[in-house]
Motif scaffolding. Structure first.
Motif, PDB file in Angstrom:
ATOM      1  N   ILE A  20     -28.655 -19.913 -39.636  1.00  0.00           N
ATOM      2  CA  ILE A  20     -27.930 -21.090 -40.124  1.00  0.00           C
ATOM      3  C   ILE A  20     -27.834 -22.148 -39.031  1.00  0.00           C
ATOM      4  N   PHE A  21     -27.515 -21.696 -37.812  1.00  0.00           N
ATOM      5  CA  PHE A  21     -27.386 -22.603 -36.667  1.00  0.00           C
ATOM      6  C   PHE A  21     -28.708 -23.312 -36.380  1.00  0.00           C
ATOM      7  N   ASN A  22     -29.805 -22.546 -36.360  1.00  0.00           N
ATOM      8  CA  ASN A  22     -31.101 -23.139 -36.025  1.00  0.00           C
ATOM      9  C   ASN A  22     -31.630 -24.041 -37.132  1.00  0.00           C
ATOM     10  N   GLN A  23     -31.302 -23.728 -38.372  1.00  0.00           N
ATOM     11  CA  GLN A  23     -31.684 -24.639 -39.451  1.00  0.00           C
ATOM     12  C   GLN A  23     -30.885 -25.942 -39.373  1.00  0.00           C
ATOM     13  N   LEU A  24     -29.637 -25.850 -38.916  1.00  0.00           N
ATOM     14  CA  LEU A  24     -28.836 -27.057 -38.675  1.00  0.00           C
ATOM     15  C   LEU A  24     -29.508 -27.928 -37.626  1.00  0.00           C
ATOM     16  N   LEU A  25     -29.951 -27.308 -36.537  1.00  0.00           N
ATOM     17  CA  LEU A  25     -30.643 -28.061 -35.490  1.00  0.00           C
ATOM     18  C   LEU A  25     -31.891 -28.740 -36.043  1.00  0.00           C
ATOM     19  N   GLN A  26     -32.651 -27.964 -36.817  1.00  0.00           N
ATOM     20  CA  GLN A  26     -33.947 -28.445 -37.296  1.00  0.00           C
ATOM     21  C   GLN A  26     -33.808 -29.471 -38.419  1.00  0.00           C
ATOM     22  N   ASP A  27     -32.911 -29.203 -39.364  1.00  0.00           N
ATOM     23  CA  ASP A  27     -32.832 -30.032 -40.574  1.00  0.00           C
ATOM     24  C   ASP A  27     -31.869 -31.208 -40.467  1.00  0.00           C
ATOM     25  N   VAL A  28     -30.884 -31.107 -39.574  1.00  0.00           N
ATOM     26  CA  VAL A  28     -29.888 -32.175 -39.457  1.00  0.00           C
ATOM     27  C   VAL A  28     -30.095 -32.982 -38.182  1.00  0.00           C
ATOM     28  N   ILE A  29     -30.058 -32.305 -37.037  1.00  0.00           N
ATOM     29  CA  ILE A  29     -30.104 -33.018 -35.761  1.00  0.00           C
ATOM     30  C   ILE A  29     -31.493 -33.585 -35.469  1.00  0.00           C
ATOM     31  N   MET A  30     -32.543 -32.740 -35.621  1.00  0.00           N
ATOM     32  CA  MET A  30     -33.881 -33.175 -35.234  1.00  0.00           C
ATOM     33  C   MET A  30     -34.499 -34.140 -36.234  1.00  0.00           C
ATOM     34  N   LYS A  31     -34.160 -34.023 -37.504  1.00  0.00           N
ATOM     35  CA  LYS A  31     -34.786 -34.862 -38.520  1.00  0.00           C
ATOM     36  C   LYS A  31     -34.225 -36.276 -38.569  1.00  0.00           C
TER      37      LYS A  31
END
Length: 255
Positions: free
Chosen positions: A152-163
């Motif tokens: 969940i944490f890494n998808q947050l990084l990938q889908d919210v922060i990085m995008k």
């Protein structure tokens, strides 16, 4: 014209406590600074416990109380001819600005700044701090709760922060920690497949579990593993394959 050094901002980050974020910050920082010749700074922004600040105080006391470690430390610091890396206490909400100021004002070039950040995305400033990292590494173990929280944490990084585009993040990598050779191999294969399906990056290196690490805190111990003032013992590094991890780590961050 000589290219200006680009200081790397690195965090071992996870939303799950107790997975080894502070431990790996210490292990990698100490290896790079004391053994490999890089200049390292650590910002302890893990409010309110600030465990790395406390660890450094314990490490200094342990060296002073152990005659063997005193001699080892003296030989180390006279050989490398530099001081212990600073660990600076700060809060996450403006730690990026503070770190950049430190780098800009330092009389020596800083190769890597490590950030020990809070383990919850609800902490003030944590998302902004994560967005300011160049590389993020997340330790994982074959535990359902750890895996669910981590994914969940890494998808947050990938889908919210990085995008959203307003980030310095160049890479995010998961890596296996505390791997027990007696555990079922198919279990890791299932998790590895899930990680790949989610489009997340997984390091090849795995940190093996070893009971030998418990000896590091014995009063008369001649083994050093997790220390802010000395590098981990090379025999212990090989025992848990930390040496392989360091090689892959430095390749990823292009150090």
């Amino acid at each position: 014209m000589k290219e200006k050094l680009k200081t790397k901002f690195i965090a071992f980050a996870s939303q799950k406590g107790g997975v080894g974020k502070s431990t790996f910050t210490t292990l990698v920082a100490s290896t790079l600074h004391y053994r490999m010749g890089y200049n390292v700074v650590v910002f302890d922004a893990d409010f309110p416990q600030h465990s790395l600040i406390k660890m450094k105080a314990r490490d200094k006391a342990m060296v002073m109380e152990n005659e063997y470690l005193q001699k080892l430390a003296y030989r180390q610091f006279t050989t490398i001819n530099k001081k212990a890396y600073p660990i600076i206490k700060h809060k996450a909400d403006d730690v990026l600005h503070e770190a950049q100021e430190f780098v800009n004002n330092s009389t020596i070039p800083i190769d890597v700044v490590f950030f020990d950040l809070p383990g919850t995305v609800n902490s003030p400033g944590i998302l902004n701090a994560l967005a300011g990292m160049h590389h993020i590494f997340t330790p994982i173990s074959a535990d359902r709760v750890v895996m669910e929280s981590t994914l969940i944490f890494n998808q947050l990084l990938q889908d919210v922060i990085m995008k959203n585009g307003e980030t310095s993040i160049e890479s995010v990598h998961l890596f296996w920690n505390q791997v027990d050779g007696r555990e079922s191999t198919p279990l890791y294969a299932i998790y590895n497949q899930l990680i790949a399906e989610l489009g997340l990056k997984l390091m090849r290196s795995q940190i093996k579990s070893s009971s030998r690490f418990r000896k590091e805190n014995e009063a008369e111990s001649k083994l050093v593993f997790r220390s802010t003032v000395m590098p981990p013992d090379e025999r212990l590094m090989k025992a848990c394959q930390l040496d392989q991890f360091i090689r892959e780590f430095t390749t990823i961050i292009k150090l």
